[in-house]
Design a protein around this motif. Sequence first.
Motif, PDB file in Angstrom:
ATOM      1  N   GLN A  60       1.897  -3.533  -0.201  1.00 56.16           N
ATOM      2  CA  GLN A  60       0.882  -3.323   0.831  1.00 56.16           C
ATOM      3  C   GLN A  60      -0.428  -2.853   0.217  1.00 56.16           C
ATOM      4  N   TRP A  61      -0.299  -1.932  -0.720  1.00 55.34           N
ATOM      5  CA  TRP A  61      -1.487  -1.428  -1.434  1.00 55.34           C
ATOM      6  C   TRP A  61      -2.217  -2.588  -2.097  1.00 55.34           C
ATOM      7  N   PHE A  62      -1.455  -3.417  -2.802  1.00 52.56           N
ATOM      8  CA  PHE A  62      -1.999  -4.559  -3.520  1.00 52.56           C
ATOM      9  C   PHE A  62      -2.711  -5.504  -2.556  1.00 52.56           C
ATOM     10  N   LEU A  63      -2.029  -5.790  -1.440  1.00 51.28           N
ATOM     11  CA  LEU A  63      -2.565  -6.725  -0.466  1.00 51.28           C
ATOM     12  C   LEU A  63      -3.954  -6.285   0.014  1.00 51.28           C
ATOM     13  N   TRP A  64      -4.087  -5.008   0.356  1.00 50.69           N
ATOM     14  CA  TRP A  64      -5.363  -4.537   0.885  1.00 50.69           C
ATOM     15  C   TRP A  64      -6.468  -4.565  -0.156  1.00 50.69           C
ATOM     16  N   GLN A  65      -6.115  -4.222  -1.391  1.00 47.71           N
ATOM     17  CA  GLN A  65      -7.123  -4.290  -2.451  1.00 47.71           C
ATOM     18  C   GLN A  65      -7.638  -5.721  -2.580  1.00 47.71           C
TER      19      GLN A  65
ATOM     20  N   ALA B  24       1.471 -14.073  -9.317  1.00 53.86           N
ATOM     21  CA  ALA B  24       1.845 -13.499 -10.610  1.00 53.86           C
ATOM     22  C   ALA B  24       1.313 -12.071 -10.718  1.00 53.86           C
ATOM     23  N   ALA B  25       0.065 -11.868 -10.287  1.00 59.10           N
ATOM     24  CA  ALA B  25      -0.534 -10.528 -10.348  1.00 59.10           C
ATOM     25  C   ALA B  25       0.237  -9.561  -9.451  1.00 59.10           C
ATOM     26  N   TRP B  26       0.653 -10.047  -8.271  1.00 62.73           N
ATOM     27  CA  TRP B  26       1.439  -9.195  -7.365  1.00 62.73           C
ATOM     28  C   TRP B  26       2.763  -8.811  -8.033  1.00 62.73           C
TER      29      TRP B  26
ATOM     30  N   TRP C 203       0.690   4.891  -5.475  1.00 61.19           N
ATOM     31  CA  TRP C 203       1.974   4.236  -5.264  1.00 61.19           C
ATOM     32  C   TRP C 203       3.077   5.203  -4.881  1.00 61.19           C
ATOM     33  N   THR C 204       2.763   6.481  -4.748  1.00 57.26           N
ATOM     34  CA  THR C 204       3.788   7.430  -4.298  1.00 57.26           C
ATOM     35  C   THR C 204       3.421   8.012  -2.935  1.00 57.26           C
TER      36      THR C 204
ATOM     37  N   MET D 119      -4.459   2.553   4.889  1.00 55.33           N
ATOM     38  CA  MET D 119      -4.456   1.759   3.657  1.00 55.33           C
ATOM     39  C   MET D 119      -5.773   1.017   3.468  1.00 55.33           C
ATOM     40  N   SER D 120      -6.217   0.379   4.569  1.00 54.67           N
ATOM     41  CA  SER D 120      -7.479  -0.352   4.477  1.00 54.67           C
ATOM     42  C   SER D 120      -8.627   0.603   4.147  1.00 54.67           C
TER      43      SER D 120
END
Lengths: 295, 217
Positions: free
Chosen positions: B81-86, B206-208, B73-74, B1-2
């Motif tokens: 998790q995707w969001f967090l790393w970005q 909010a963005a998450w 996302w698939t 992911m990272s």
Amino acid sequence: MIALEAAGLGKRYRDTWALREVFLSVPQGRVVALVGPNGAGKSTLMRVAVGLSRPTTGRLRVFGEEPYGETLERVAYVAQDKPLYDEFTVGEMIRVGERLNPRFDAKGATRRLNDLNVPGRARVHTLSGGQRAQVAITLAVAKRADLIVLDEPLASLDPLARHEVMEGLMMAVADTGMTVLLSSHVIAELEEVCDHLVLLSRGRVQVAGDIEEILQGHRLLVGPAGTVPGGSYEVIGEHRTERQTSLLARLSDPVHDPRWTARELSLQDVVLGYMRSPDVTHYPPPVLAERGDVA
Amino acid sequence: MSWLAFRQHRGRMIGMGLIFVLWGGLCGMELYAPVLSGMSAMVFAYIPLVFGVFLGAPIVSREYERGTHQFAWTQSVSRSQWFLWQVVVALSLALATTAYISTLVGFVTPEFTLEVDSVMYPLTGSVPYAWAVFAVATGLLWSAITRRTTVAMAAAFFGVAASQFIAEGMRNRSEAVSHWTAADIWILQSVEAGILVAIAGVMGLAAWWLTARRDPA
């Protein structure tokens, strides 16, 4: 094992319902043709099945689980426009797949794309439409998912590329026994590879079942005008000329009427017949337990 | 992911690298031409705008625009998790750039007394880092709301600029009341940083929510 199960599934976008009261049960290992006119809800159903959209009503389950979190390991998806990172190389796309999926078969994906003459060093945006589709589908297959969902995988491909894509997919199915859900407009191409049919119409399931059984159960009845064949059947569509009448019919029992002949139908004929009469439905009745789940 | 998040930020890393070089040149010039003294500190006010526009605003909207969210996302990774790393990668870039600039400017600036209206106020203590976080979060929230990179960039620009004006006004008002001295000005700076990071946290949440819980179109 049921690969895909929908119960009372509905999806509303603002004030239009893309899916309504969808009941569906697809056994594991089937290759499912998802067909229907434009706007029937095919893409929406697929997006719900891979967790991109959430149902407005009812539920959809993949191998008994909702398609979020860890269940995503078991589902692979290729969207209609084959989205990939344009600035990445093909090799980097494989690396992304490897990093994001625990079961990913990077060696297999690399080998497959080599065989297809898609160079690993090529940037994604330089690929032809066919190569792009091959990369997207190869990545989805390499995920080693139990269910692979392909939205119009053959659209915008030339006949040779179509053949190669389908051939590759069927090889993967033979190797892994995975369940495939694929939508297409070209019904004739689906007949060779699919063994299960789901016909959507106006957001509802109009026909669902194994293709062999559907073909066995439907006949084109041709007889003299002004007469009606005896027997137990349901007429889906009819065509009359001055001299003869043709009925597209679902038979409960063989028709024994010497003036009438019963001809076998292709999948395309059956599907078109149902598409012309969207009010006629044919699918196994939903199981009661599923109804209970909804209420 | 990272790996994916880092790879996607490669272009933006090069952009931040350019800022590194630019600032190095600017500070170097200041050392040799005292006439220019204080310039690098003055230009620093624009840096949060750059973070909001180029690091925050593209995060979610670029995926929507190119349809790649349907790919990302698939995979076998949750959207959260995707969001967090970005966000982690974008924030790291912003914070690293801030640390570099504030150290460099501190290095070339002669002795100064820290006052509320001094050019060094936004460059010292926790203030520059808080603005970096706030700017990225502003861009990110607009990115998740509008799903259009250009719109999010413009909104982030004006959002961060307006916030800078408001913050300046509030600082001056508190100065009129409290007369901050060089010894206790860190209190004002900490309060400012605390408010900024808190707002950034709410915007990030909010963005998450908009990314992970709302249906993609």
